[in-house]
Design an enzyme around this catalytic site. Sequence first.
Site, PDB file in Angstrom:
ATOM      1  N   HIS A 198      -7.843  -5.302   0.034  1.00 12.68           N
ATOM      2  CA  HIS A 198      -6.497  -4.634   0.028  1.00 12.68           C
ATOM      3  C   HIS A 198      -5.670  -5.057   1.319  1.00 12.68           C
ATOM      4  CE1 HIS A 198      -3.831  -1.346  -0.404  1.00 12.68           C
ATOM      5  NE2 HIS A 198      -3.918  -0.983   0.845  1.00 12.68           N
ATOM      6  N   ASP A 251      -8.637  -6.751  -4.420  1.00  8.22           N
ATOM      7  CA  ASP A 251      -8.339  -5.254  -3.735  1.00  8.22           C
ATOM      8  C   ASP A 251      -8.722  -4.309  -4.670  1.00  8.22           C
ATOM      9  OD1 ASP A 251      -7.151  -3.105  -2.855  1.00  8.22           O
ATOM     10  OD2 ASP A 251      -4.968  -3.746  -3.110  1.00  8.22           O
ATOM     11  N   SER A 268       0.874  -1.116   0.024  1.00  6.47           N
ATOM     12  CA  SER A 268       0.047   0.010  -0.177  1.00  6.47           C
ATOM     13  C   SER A 268       0.783   1.260   0.038  1.00  6.47           C
ATOM     14  CB  SER A 268      -1.087  -0.102   1.151  1.00  6.47           C
ATOM     15  OG  SER A 268      -1.803   0.866   1.095  1.00  6.47           O
TER      16      SER A 268
END
Lengths: 378, 378
Positions: B355, B322, B157
């Site tokens: 995610h 995600d 991320s």
Amino acid sequence: MSQENSAGALGFVVPQRVRFDAPLTLKSGAALPGFELVYETYGTLNAARTNAVLVCHALSGSHHVAGAYAEDPNNVGWWDNLVGPGKPLDTNKFFVVGVNNLGGCYGSTGPLSLNPQTGKRYGADFPLVTVEDWVAAQARLADHLGVDVWAAVLGGSLGGMQALEWSLQFPERIRHAMVIASAPKLSAQNIAFNEVARQAILSDPDFHGGHYAERGVVPVRGLRLARMIGHITYLSDDQMGEKFGRQLRHGTHKFSYDVDFEVESYLRYQGDKFAGFFDANTYLMMTKALDYFDPAYDYDGKLAAALARAKAKFLVASFSTDWRFSPARSREIVFALLENRRHVAYAEIDCDAGHDSFLLDDAHYHAVMRAYLENIEV
Amino acid sequence: MSQENSAGALGFVVPQRVRFDAPLTLKSGAALPGFELVYETYGTLNAARTNAVLVCHALSGSHHVAGAYAEDPNNVGWWDNLVGPGKPLDTNKFFVVGVNNLGGCYGSTGPLSLNPQTGKRYGADFPLVTVEDWVAAQARLADHLGVDVWAAVLGGSLGGMQALEWSLQFPERIRHAMVIASAPKLSAQNIAFNEVARQAILSDPDFHGGHYAERGVVPVRGLRLARMIGHITYLSDDQMGEKFGRQLRHGTHKFSYDVDFEVESYLRYQGDKFAGFFDANTYLMMTKALDYFDPAYDYDGKLAAALARAKAKFLVASFSTDWRFSPARSREIVFALLENRRHVAYAEIDCDAGHDSFLLDDAHYHAVMRAYLENIEV
């Protein structure tokens, strides 16, 4: 579709009000001692009373579906592109009814109304109403208007749930259900977004347990956040990208918490606007009505079993980029109807505007609506 | 992976602290007169200093990547399933470094630190720091540790953005960049979610323009909402459905704003927990760092042009469900690297956890990480 044309074609419209004095027992077990509904009509009920169509509104909608007001000509109805003479829902053919739902904040009895038992506004004491309760209240309006059977009941999103519920609660009183951009129940993610919006309102210090009106304040911060969250889910990722991308408001990064990106400005504007007029208790209630709606709940989760009692013909329509109520959710309704050998037309419309597509005058979408409505005999 | 095994395998770990006295000029133009970073290391730097790996944290992460603390054995590092002896990022081979980023709230200099110019906490006066600034600060830590060249820099991320930025800002100091569940820039929708989270904090009456610490309060309402919104975007729709569905907390609809559905209870719990320890100014800053990151910005939006100066080899990995940083966003990085004829391995991993997949020990994912890391020569 310009506003002048619209008001010109339909003429100015005038909201009406009706009071029902018989108590209404709600799904929660609570009862209202009576209630008022505000509504509008467009077109003329024919002698056989076979051409009436009910338009159900979604979360922030109202009875003001089409046309404009003489005293406020810019206030054009929320589905004016669909409803009017010569439009897909043609008021030369149909007698169209829009109604502000029970618990709403546009004039029907709701949290802002005076509680006859206390003489003060209901506020948080207004009971939670459900999709089923709305349909029960709408049935009283139908009685009042002399409509025994709706030619069609239609709506988008939460409005589509009401159309579906009409087919279940009053199977003999609806010939066509038009369920647009809707779902047979919310997913966990749908509920999660509603819950965050609710928590934004409930935790606003100006909410005062729902009795803010008595104190002369409004939980604007919470309402604003709730609307901002909602707006993200109404638009598609693609459309947001096309509309805003990473465009900067001032041409440069501000390195502060002022507006940097256009999308921030848009969301703040939408949030501020909404917080300026919508009632927080109504918003909370609407989200709960969404969360609770689940006709399969009493049928062990089997939607086909729940829909067995429906007799209407159906149009189900969904939009390719709607991630709030994706096409897959509409297909669940279609499959459950097919299992019951019901008449169902299904359109999956390629439109980049996400959930809000149902409010737009997309050519393919409106062609589908027009074709379906033209085939309804009155 | 049990906590006992983890702490047992790696042994208890001890955070360290280093102070840098030279001023640091930030991307915003503001300067810090000096700063401290808190970090942890696992494994041993080899004599040739060729086996150092930097792990960059995402929004709410910290320097505590792996192992546990003797005084708090349940406090296991956030990527402990990946990092340790015999694990994919094997501390028998690598010298692994975790660092709390500048502006963080786990001990590195940030809004909670004392401003030497005023003797009071920085609060809102702490300057906005960017991904570029973090990497500049991390480079000082590398110098301090005697690491001229990282064998790898990795992160998920926002951490992946730092790995990418390392390859651009210090192309000679990084041999491998491992960019997991990341994106080359945020989309309008990504920014929109961040903006709602920020507005929740900024509009909390306890925020006091960011100077809440001086007043002895914390904007818990805003932090709680921000975390709830975040959590929805970390999980996939499917996973939320599997995990919570429409399960009721009390077996029946409450017809109130108490918890009805399990997913509501989960979100409230996550929000409350987070608001109990995370700093609001740090949260705001982290979201801005995400929003601003856009290496193509100075290259007319052309990512390939921006990445031309990278010399590292890359692993890019994404997860099928995600929707915050979808596989398509990772593929943009891959294509831009391929255009520059860089070495790049790409894995699109089928995992239902959205995610947050990058934090899990999914077998396929960890096999990819292990294989890539095993091939790095030290």
